[in-house]
Design a protein around this motif. Structure first.
Motif, PDB file in Angstrom:
ATOM      1  N   LYS A 175       0.816  -1.207   0.000  1.00  0.00           N
ATOM      2  CA  LYS A 175       0.000   0.000   0.000  1.00  0.00           C
ATOM      3  C   LYS A 175       0.853   1.263   0.000  1.00  0.00           C
ATOM      4  O   LYS A 175       0.455   2.272  -0.580  1.00  0.00           O
ATOM      5  N   GLN A 176       2.029   1.216   0.605  1.00  0.00           N
ATOM      6  CA  GLN A 176       2.913   2.386   0.543  1.00  0.00           C
ATOM      7  C   GLN A 176       3.231   2.732  -0.908  1.00  0.00           C
ATOM      8  O   GLN A 176       3.144   3.889  -1.306  1.00  0.00           O
ATOM      9  N   VAL A 177       3.600   1.741  -1.674  1.00  0.00           N
ATOM     10  CA  VAL A 177       3.941   1.966  -3.085  1.00  0.00           C
ATOM     11  C   VAL A 177       2.710   2.413  -3.862  1.00  0.00           C
ATOM     12  O   VAL A 177       2.753   3.383  -4.627  1.00  0.00           O
ATOM     13  N   GLU A 178       1.590   1.724  -3.661  1.00  0.00           N
ATOM     14  CA  GLU A 178       0.366   2.049  -4.394  1.00  0.00           C
ATOM     15  C   GLU A 178      -0.112   3.465  -4.078  1.00  0.00           C
ATOM     16  O   GLU A 178      -0.484   4.213  -4.987  1.00  0.00           O
ATOM     17  N   TYR A 179      -0.136   3.839  -2.809  1.00  0.00           N
ATOM     18  CA  TYR A 179      -0.613   5.165  -2.423  1.00  0.00           C
ATOM     19  C   TYR A 179       0.301   6.253  -2.975  1.00  0.00           C
ATOM     20  O   TYR A 179      -0.168   7.277  -3.485  1.00  0.00           O
ATOM     21  N   ALA A 180       1.609   6.052  -2.880  1.00  0.00           N
ATOM     22  CA  ALA A 180       2.547   7.052  -3.410  1.00  0.00           C
ATOM     23  C   ALA A 180       2.396   7.179  -4.919  1.00  0.00           C
ATOM     24  O   ALA A 180       2.349   8.293  -5.456  1.00  0.00           O
ATOM     25  N   LEU A 233       0.848   9.294   4.717  1.00  0.00           N
ATOM     26  CA  LEU A 233       0.399   7.978   5.149  1.00  0.00           C
ATOM     27  C   LEU A 233       0.854   7.761   6.584  1.00  0.00           C
ATOM     28  O   LEU A 233       2.003   8.047   6.935  1.00  0.00           O
ATOM     29  N   TRP A 234      -0.080   7.265   7.411  1.00  0.00           N
ATOM     30  CA  TRP A 234       0.267   6.817   8.758  1.00  0.00           C
ATOM     31  C   TRP A 234      -0.029   5.335   8.823  1.00  0.00           C
ATOM     32  O   TRP A 234      -1.088   4.885   8.366  1.00  0.00           O
ATOM     33  N   ILE A 235       0.883   4.582   9.424  1.00  0.00           N
ATOM     34  CA  ILE A 235       0.636   3.179   9.719  1.00  0.00           C
ATOM     35  C   ILE A 235       0.664   3.038  11.228  1.00  0.00           C
ATOM     36  O   ILE A 235       1.672   3.331  11.878  1.00  0.00           O
ATOM     37  N   TYR A 256       4.637   8.675   7.292  1.00  0.00           N
ATOM     38  CA  TYR A 256       5.343   8.735   6.016  1.00  0.00           C
ATOM     39  C   TYR A 256       4.870   9.960   5.238  1.00  0.00           C
ATOM     40  O   TYR A 256       3.698  10.321   5.287  1.00  0.00           O
ATOM     41  N   MET A 257       5.818  10.558   4.499  1.00  0.00           N
ATOM     42  CA  MET A 257       5.487  11.655   3.593  1.00  0.00           C
ATOM     43  C   MET A 257       6.167  11.374   2.259  1.00  0.00           C
ATOM     44  O   MET A 257       7.257  10.798   2.221  1.00  0.00           O
ATOM     45  N   VAL A 258       5.528  11.787   1.169  1.00  0.00           N
ATOM     46  CA  VAL A 258       6.105  11.571  -0.152  1.00  0.00           C
ATOM     47  C   VAL A 258       7.265  12.536  -0.370  1.00  0.00           C
ATOM     48  O   VAL A 258       7.162  13.731  -0.084  1.00  0.00           O
ATOM     49  N   CYS A 259       8.349  11.974  -0.852  1.00  0.00           N
ATOM     50  CA  CYS A 259       9.518  12.762  -1.243  1.00  0.00           C
ATOM     51  C   CYS A 259      10.044  12.157  -2.535  1.00  0.00           C
ATOM     52  O   CYS A 259      10.353  10.957  -2.572  1.00  0.00           O
ATOM     53  N   CYS A 260      10.090  12.940  -3.596  1.00  0.00           N
ATOM     54  CA  CYS A 260      10.559  12.465  -4.911  1.00  0.00           C
ATOM     55  C   CYS A 260       9.761  11.264  -5.410  1.00  0.00           C
ATOM     56  O   CYS A 260      10.303  10.332  -5.988  1.00  0.00           O
ATOM     57  N   GLY A 261       8.464  11.258  -5.146  1.00  0.00           N
ATOM     58  CA  GLY A 261       7.581  10.231  -5.669  1.00  0.00           C
ATOM     59  C   GLY A 261       7.446   8.978  -4.834  1.00  0.00           C
ATOM     60  O   GLY A 261       6.660   8.094  -5.159  1.00  0.00           O
ATOM     61  N   ASP A 262       8.196   8.855  -3.734  1.00  0.00           N
ATOM     62  CA  ASP A 262       8.117   7.683  -2.868  1.00  0.00           C
ATOM     63  C   ASP A 262       7.904   8.119  -1.429  1.00  0.00           C
ATOM     64  O   ASP A 262       8.310   9.205  -1.026  1.00  0.00           O
ATOM     65  N   PHE A 263       7.293   7.231  -0.639  1.00  0.00           N
ATOM     66  CA  PHE A 263       7.138   7.524   0.783  1.00  0.00           C
ATOM     67  C   PHE A 263       8.460   7.361   1.496  1.00  0.00           C
ATOM     68  O   PHE A 263       9.184   6.384   1.270  1.00  0.00           O
ATOM     69  N   GLU A 264       8.772   8.314   2.343  1.00  0.00           N
ATOM     70  CA  GLU A 264       9.921   8.232   3.230  1.00  0.00           C
ATOM     71  C   GLU A 264       9.417   8.364   4.655  1.00  0.00           C
ATOM     72  O   GLU A 264       8.521   9.166   4.933  1.00  0.00           O
ATOM     73  N   GLU A 265      10.013   7.580   5.540  1.00  0.00           N
ATOM     74  CA  GLU A 265       9.616   7.639   6.940  1.00  0.00           C
ATOM     75  C   GLU A 265      10.014   8.991   7.509  1.00  0.00           C
ATOM     76  O   GLU A 265      11.169   9.387   7.461  1.00  0.00           O
TER      77      GLU A 265
END
Length: 196
Positions: free
Chosen positions: A135-140, A147-149, A161-170
């Protein structure tokens, strides 16, 4: 139990009102009759089925939703189990445990991912891998930027998690209390989420 394409030995096929062996478009998925027996998502055109959440997850979901709702500015809502259309790649509809979105954009049926400001997943033993990886990949990829888990096992923890350069980073891994500025300022008391 994780969401699995039908057939699956934990799912009673006589209770499932859909043909889970075929592929559906998002539009066809949206037109299916409502059924609260199970939780349904669309993954690459295939309907996946999982059981309704446990009492602990529901309690955490309700308390977290209430805590977020008290702090949201006018024009934003926190909503449980909203269908989110994650296209364009494949027909895919996910149902985060909670979402924050603009009040004027919420609608019945799959909501475009672009309407979701924050998706929140609450882990259960069977969905850990899907929530923490897939879901991290799909949502990003769909454009959801926050995203919060939340892991409800005592003591409750959350990973932001917040998106940075198209991917989620913790951004932060949290115990007890945490604060965020996105999608709006929020302070969450994780200790208050567990039943007394």
């Amino acid at each position: 139990m994780t969401a699995m394409p039908f057939p699956h030995h934990h799912v009673n096929p006589t209770l499932v009102p859909y043909d889970l062996r075929r592929r559906y478009s998002v539009e066809e998925f949206a037109r299916l009759p409502e059924d609260n027996t199970y939780r349904y998502e669309l993954q690459d055109g295939v309907i996946t089925v999982s059981p309704r959440p446990s009492n602990l997850r529901m309690k955490v979901l309700l308390r977290l939703g209430t805590e977020i709702d008290r702090q949201l500015p006018s024009g934003l809502d926190v909503l449980p189990e909203v269908e989110v259309d994650l296209r364009p790649a494949w027909p895919k509809v996910r149902v985060p445990d909670l979402v924050v979105m603009r009040s004027d954009l919420a609608r019945r049926g799959p909501n475009p991912a672009s309407n979701v400001l924050l998706a929140i997943e609450i882990l259960s033993p069977g969905n850990r891998e899907s929530d923490m990886l897939d879901k991290q990949v799909e949502y990003a990829d769909a454009g959801i930027e926050n995203l919060w888990i939340v892991d409800p096992r005592p003591h409750v923890t959350a990973t932001v998690y917040m998106v940075c350069c198209g991917d989620f980073e913790e951004d932060q891994r949290c115990k007890h209390t945490f604060e965020v500025e996105r999608p709006c300022p929020l302070t969450i008391d994780l200790d208050a989420l567990l039943p007394d």
